[in-house]
Design a protein around this motif. Structure first.
Motif, PDB file in Angstrom:
ATOM      1  N   PHE A 101       1.000  -1.341   0.247  1.00 40.05           N
ATOM      2  CA  PHE A 101      -0.120  -0.008  -0.116  1.00 40.05           C
ATOM      3  C   PHE A 101       0.770   1.274   0.057  1.00 40.05           C
ATOM      4  O   PHE A 101       0.100   2.388  -0.255  1.00 40.05           O
ATOM      5  CB  PHE A 101      -1.198  -0.025   1.169  1.00 40.05           C
ATOM      6  CG  PHE A 101      -1.901  -1.174   1.223  1.00 40.05           C
ATOM      7  CD1 PHE A 101      -3.041  -1.184   0.180  1.00 40.05           C
ATOM      8  CD2 PHE A 101      -1.909  -2.126   1.910  1.00 40.05           C
ATOM      9  CE1 PHE A 101      -3.857  -2.192   0.105  1.00 40.05           C
ATOM     10  CE2 PHE A 101      -2.851  -3.168   1.903  1.00 40.05           C
ATOM     11  CZ  PHE A 101      -3.765  -3.283   1.228  1.00 40.05           C
ATOM     12  N   PHE A 102       2.227   1.241   0.161  1.00 41.09           N
ATOM     13  CA  PHE A 102       2.987   2.198   0.202  1.00 41.09           C
ATOM     14  C   PHE A 102       4.062   2.447  -1.023  1.00 41.09           C
ATOM     15  O   PHE A 102       4.534   1.385  -1.342  1.00 41.09           O
ATOM     16  CB  PHE A 102       3.607   2.326   1.510  1.00 41.09           C
ATOM     17  CG  PHE A 102       2.509   3.001   2.679  1.00 41.09           C
ATOM     18  CD1 PHE A 102       2.496   4.118   3.194  1.00 41.09           C
ATOM     19  CD2 PHE A 102       2.023   1.725   3.211  1.00 41.09           C
ATOM     20  CE1 PHE A 102       1.734   4.476   4.044  1.00 41.09           C
ATOM     21  CE2 PHE A 102       0.939   2.253   4.183  1.00 41.09           C
ATOM     22  CZ  PHE A 102       1.102   3.497   4.626  1.00 41.09           C
ATOM     23  N   PRO A 103       4.398   3.525  -1.491  1.00 39.96           N
ATOM     24  CA  PRO A 103       5.383   3.585  -2.456  1.00 39.96           C
ATOM     25  C   PRO A 103       6.642   3.226  -1.924  1.00 39.96           C
ATOM     26  O   PRO A 103       6.999   3.498  -0.980  1.00 39.96           O
ATOM     27  CB  PRO A 103       5.558   4.898  -2.921  1.00 39.96           C
ATOM     28  CG  PRO A 103       4.322   5.755  -2.488  1.00 39.96           C
ATOM     29  CD  PRO A 103       3.769   4.894  -1.533  1.00 39.96           C
ATOM     30  N   ARG A 104       7.534   2.382  -2.694  1.00 47.23           N
ATOM     31  CA  ARG A 104       8.661   1.850  -1.971  1.00 47.23           C
ATOM     32  C   ARG A 104       9.701   2.892  -2.285  1.00 47.23           C
ATOM     33  O   ARG A 104       9.772   3.921  -3.246  1.00 47.23           O
ATOM     34  CB  ARG A 104       9.266   0.751  -2.832  1.00 47.23           C
ATOM     35  CG  ARG A 104      10.628   0.276  -2.278  1.00 47.23           C
ATOM     36  CD  ARG A 104      11.041  -1.052  -2.997  1.00 47.23           C
ATOM     37  NE  ARG A 104      10.957  -1.044  -4.511  1.00 47.23           N
ATOM     38  CZ  ARG A 104      11.267  -2.253  -5.256  1.00 47.23           C
ATOM     39  NH1 ARG A 104      11.753  -3.199  -4.491  1.00 47.23           N
ATOM     40  NH2 ARG A 104      11.113  -2.027  -6.506  1.00 47.23           N
ATOM     41  N   PHE A 105      10.553   3.366  -1.218  1.00 47.78           N
ATOM     42  CA  PHE A 105      11.400   4.450  -1.087  1.00 47.78           C
ATOM     43  C   PHE A 105      12.825   4.155  -1.585  1.00 47.78           C
ATOM     44  O   PHE A 105      13.461   3.122  -0.980  1.00 47.78           O
ATOM     45  CB  PHE A 105      11.304   5.060   0.209  1.00 47.78           C
ATOM     46  CG  PHE A 105      12.249   6.218   0.764  1.00 47.78           C
ATOM     47  CD1 PHE A 105      12.109   7.398  -0.098  1.00 47.78           C
ATOM     48  CD2 PHE A 105      13.100   6.052   1.638  1.00 47.78           C
ATOM     49  CE1 PHE A 105      12.978   8.157   0.233  1.00 47.78           C
ATOM     50  CE2 PHE A 105      14.002   7.113   2.024  1.00 47.78           C
ATOM     51  CZ  PHE A 105      13.890   8.371   1.215  1.00 47.78           C
ATOM     52  N   HIS A 106      13.400   4.809  -2.381  1.00 45.90           N
ATOM     53  CA  HIS A 106      14.708   4.670  -2.788  1.00 45.90           C
ATOM     54  C   HIS A 106      15.753   5.795  -2.522  1.00 45.90           C
ATOM     55  O   HIS A 106      17.045   5.907  -2.983  1.00 45.90           O
ATOM     56  CB  HIS A 106      14.817   4.708  -4.299  1.00 45.90           C
ATOM     57  CG  HIS A 106      13.978   3.234  -4.839  1.00 45.90           C
ATOM     58  ND1 HIS A 106      14.391   2.080  -4.880  1.00 45.90           N
ATOM     59  CD2 HIS A 106      12.804   3.491  -5.342  1.00 45.90           C
ATOM     60  CE1 HIS A 106      13.239   1.532  -5.534  1.00 45.90           C
ATOM     61  NE2 HIS A 106      12.294   2.015  -5.584  1.00 45.90           N
ATOM     62  N   GLY A 107      15.285   6.510  -1.445  1.00 44.60           N
ATOM     63  CA  GLY A 107      16.338   7.613  -0.951  1.00 44.60           C
ATOM     64  C   GLY A 107      15.895   8.885  -1.686  1.00 44.60           C
ATOM     65  O   GLY A 107      14.832   9.070  -2.295  1.00 44.60           O
ATOM     66  N   THR A 108      16.845   9.885  -1.786  1.00 43.95           N
ATOM     67  CA  THR A 108      16.624  11.160  -2.339  1.00 43.95           C
ATOM     68  C   THR A 108      17.776  11.436  -3.312  1.00 43.95           C
ATOM     69  O   THR A 108      18.924  11.058  -3.389  1.00 43.95           O
ATOM     70  CB  THR A 108      16.655  12.307  -1.321  1.00 43.95           C
ATOM     71  OG1 THR A 108      18.112  12.238  -0.620  1.00 43.95           O
ATOM     72  CG2 THR A 108      15.456  12.144  -0.392  1.00 43.95           C
ATOM     73  N   ARG A 109      17.435  12.261  -4.299  1.00 51.60           N
ATOM     74  CA  ARG A 109      18.596  12.679  -5.231  1.00 51.60           C
ATOM     75  C   ARG A 109      18.384  14.154  -5.767  1.00 51.60           C
ATOM     76  O   ARG A 109      17.277  14.658  -5.666  1.00 51.60           O
ATOM     77  CB  ARG A 109      18.426  11.841  -6.550  1.00 51.60           C
ATOM     78  CG  ARG A 109      18.926  10.492  -6.455  1.00 51.60           C
ATOM     79  CD  ARG A 109      19.250   9.726  -7.804  1.00 51.60           C
ATOM     80  NE  ARG A 109      19.912   8.587  -7.728  1.00 51.60           N
ATOM     81  CZ  ARG A 109      19.662   7.686  -8.306  1.00 51.60           C
ATOM     82  NH1 ARG A 109      18.690   7.728  -9.263  1.00 51.60           N
ATOM     83  NH2 ARG A 109      20.524   6.459  -8.335  1.00 51.60           N
ATOM     84  N   LEU A 110      19.613  14.695  -5.947  1.00 54.18           N
ATOM     85  CA  LEU A 110      19.661  16.131  -6.362  1.00 54.18           C
ATOM     86  C   LEU A 110      19.466  16.011  -7.835  1.00 54.18           C
ATOM     87  O   LEU A 110      20.302  15.287  -8.685  1.00 54.18           O
ATOM     88  CB  LEU A 110      21.146  16.795  -5.988  1.00 54.18           C
ATOM     89  CG  LEU A 110      21.185  17.327  -4.648  1.00 54.18           C
ATOM     90  CD1 LEU A 110      22.582  17.953  -4.541  1.00 54.18           C
ATOM     91  CD2 LEU A 110      20.182  18.334  -4.170  1.00 54.18           C
TER      92      LEU A 110
END
Length: 324
Positions: A101-110
């Motif tokens: 039910f939740f989007p899989r999170f792959h961190g952050t990027r600039l």
């Protein structure tokens, strides 16, 4: 906000062990190298929120199954990032709930931005929830009669309260923020935002019926209701599973979050079944700690939505017609 110590990570009272974070990153390795601007484009099927343009930041997709959401200004962006970090690794969150039910999170990027050439902006890297659907019919439904967290300043509360009272949020516990319906042959029905904001109870019912209709224009035959809303793996089945979790979970309170519905209109119209029906939660800039209390605001709106959809299924044809 998020705070750190040698042994613990804390998000608004929710404590997460770095061991769980390491395990999470092991299970979900980082995505491929950062894309260039030529790889990115605004999501064709976006129905709510700010759309990316030459002068405005907005979500982007890269065609490989990833969705890039720019961090919002002020504390909102950092709060959403902190939520994803804590939620993704929290041992008390059932893996089935997190994965389904939740989007899989792959961190952050600039990422580079068209709005400010030569500059970059941090983006959350998430799964593209509509990837793989050839003709996505999409609905964004904001859940809760109250859409602001308890710590909000008075000016923000007044702004949200005016919007909630001016829509169906206070009355029904949810409001339709965006919708896109693809009919056989490719015709698209997509009401404008002012029309959606003006919906009353009858209007919401009409939109939810139109979402599972196979006709073009303003008609609503509900011929796809059994395949999309009903049955094993349909919207109702998934919403009931989500409801069961919200009846127990006291970790988080989700303010101004939305339920995103999606299905492949071509597949459902052709076969009368399947269609990759998806039910996902999105938008977590206003999540608050649960303090051991059930999130009655979200749960109430979810129950109201389930009732509306259940009524449509009970009134709709049992077998959708197959496309010629």
């Amino acid at each position: 906000m998020i705070s750190r110590s040698p042994d613990l990570i804390k998000f608004r009272g929710v404590v997460v062990s770095p061991r769980n974070l390491r395990s999470f990153h092991h299970r979900h390795p980082p995505p491929p190298p950062a894309p260039t601007m030529s790889d990115l484009r605004p999501p064709e099927h976006q129905v709510a929120g700010h759309r990316a343009s030459a002068n405005k930041l907005g979500p982007l997709v890269d065609g490989s199954g990833l969705f890039y959401k720019p961090l919002q200004a002020g504390d909102r962006g950092e709060q959403e990032r902190a939520f994803y970090e804590a939620f993704s690794a929290h041992a008390a969150v059932p893996p089935r709930i997190r994965d389904a039910f939740f989007p899989r999170f792959h961190g952050t990027r600039l990422l580079p931005t068209e709005a400010r050439p030569g500059d970059t902006h941090p983006h959350l890297v998430l799964d593209d929830l509509l990837a793989g659907l050839q003709a996505p019919s999409v609905a964004d439904i904001k859940i809760g009669a109250i859409t602001w967290p308890p710590s909000s300043p008075e000016t923000y509360v007044a702004k949200c309260l005016a919007k909630d009272r001016g829509t169906t949020s206070v009355l029904l516990g949810f409001r339709v923020s965006g919708v896109r319906v693809v009919a056989p042959g490719g015709a698209v029905w997509r009401p404008e935002r002012p029309e959606l904001k003006a919906l009353d109870t009858a209007g919401v019912r009409r939109v939810l019926r139109r979402y599972v209709s196979s006709v073009s224009g303003e008609g609503a035959d509900c011929s796809l209701a059994a395949a999309v809303y009903g049955g094993e793996g349909g919207v109702l089945s998934q919403l009931h599973e989500l409801k069961a979790w919200f009846e127990e979970q006291t970790l988080f309170h989700f303010y101004s979050a939305s339920i995103l519905l999606g299905y492949d209109a071509n597949a459902v119209s052709a076969t009368g079944v399947g269609g990759g029906v998806r039910v996902k939660l999105v938008d977590f800039a206003h999540v608050a700690e649960g303090d051991g209390v059930i999130d009655h605001n979200f749960l109430g709106g979810l129950c109201s939505l389930i009732k509306f959809i259940s009524d449509i299924v009970s009134e709709a044809p049992e077998t959708p017609p197959l496309a010629p």
